[in-house]
Design an enzyme around this catalytic site. Structure first.
Site, PDB file in Angstrom:
ATOM      1  N   CYS A  31      28.710 -14.138  43.442  1.00  9.00           N
ATOM      2  CA  CYS A  31      28.716 -15.322  43.019  1.00  9.00           C
ATOM      3  C   CYS A  31      28.396 -16.464  44.196  1.00  9.00           C
ATOM      4  O   CYS A  31      28.376 -17.791  44.023  1.00  9.00           O
ATOM      5  CB  CYS A  31      29.799 -15.566  42.283  1.00  9.00           C
ATOM      6  SG  CYS A  31      30.137 -14.666  40.653  1.00  9.00           S
ATOM      7  N   HIS A  76      22.596 -29.066  32.459  1.00  9.43           N
ATOM      8  CA  HIS A  76      21.265 -28.752  33.187  1.00  9.43           C
ATOM      9  C   HIS A  76      21.408 -29.609  34.657  1.00  9.43           C
ATOM     10  O   HIS A  76      20.327 -30.052  35.022  1.00  9.43           O
ATOM     11  CB  HIS A  76      19.982 -29.427  32.527  1.00  9.43           C
ATOM     12  CG  HIS A  76      19.466 -28.468  31.407  1.00  9.43           C
ATOM     13  ND1 HIS A  76      20.191 -28.261  30.227  1.00  9.43           N
ATOM     14  CD2 HIS A  76      18.798 -27.118  31.433  1.00  9.43           C
ATOM     15  CE1 HIS A  76      19.525 -27.382  29.467  1.00  9.43           C
ATOM     16  NE2 HIS A  76      18.613 -26.876  29.956  1.00  9.43           N
ATOM     17  N   GLU A 113      32.800 -19.580  31.023  1.00 11.88           N
ATOM     18  CA  GLU A 113      31.866 -19.385  32.106  1.00 11.88           C
ATOM     19  C   GLU A 113      30.816 -18.458  31.409  1.00 11.88           C
ATOM     20  O   GLU A 113      29.748 -18.582  31.564  1.00 11.88           O
ATOM     21  CB  GLU A 113      32.300 -19.059  33.228  1.00 11.88           C
ATOM     22  CG  GLU A 113      31.330 -19.238  34.479  1.00 11.88           C
ATOM     23  CD  GLU A 113      31.957 -19.086  35.742  1.00 11.88           C
ATOM     24  OE1 GLU A 113      31.826 -20.055  36.566  1.00 11.88           O
ATOM     25  OE2 GLU A 113      32.195 -18.012  36.280  1.00 11.88           O
TER      26      GLU A 113
END
Length: 124
Positions: A31, A76, A113
């Site tokens: 991550c 985005h 998530e």
């Protein structure tokens, strides 16, 4: 009047989605690399039902606030630009801080998530 119910308090929940990229700079695993998620957001309000409207808040009015204050800023986007340590926990606090001034009945948000990883935040 038939069909009118007097309810002192209820919880309303609405679902939203956004796509965003981030990395967690101090993460010991994968991550720490740039990656993206299809986030799911649940916004929950708790309050008295207005006897005139039969609602806590109109869903469209709620969406106007959530889209303006949160979705338009996160969808985005590169989250690290807004939230440098963009963990799900910190994202949930950031969202809360954007919404609470406009939605005093806000009682909880849920930030997914992934489909099986979620943070629930109830404010400070």
């Amino acid at each position: 009047m038939r069909g009118l119910f007097i309810v002192s308090a209820m919880i309303l929940r609405k679902e939203y989605w956004f796509e965003a990229a981030h990395f967690i700079y101090n993460h010991p695993g994968k991550c720490r690399n740039l990656h993206g998620h299809s986030y799911k957001l649940f916004v929950l309000l708790e309050g008295a039902v207005n006897p005139e409207t039969g609602m806590i808040i109109d869903f469209d009015d709620l969406s106007k606030v959530v889209v303006d204050k949160v979705i338009s800023k996160l969808d985005h986007r590169f989250l690290n630009d807004l939230i440098p340590l963009s963990t799900a926990e910190n994202i949930s606090v950031w969202i809360w801080e954007q919404l609470k001034p406009s939605l005093p009945q806000l009682c909880q948000i849920e930030v997914f998530e992934t489909t099986d990883n979620c943070v629930i935040y109830r404010g400070a």
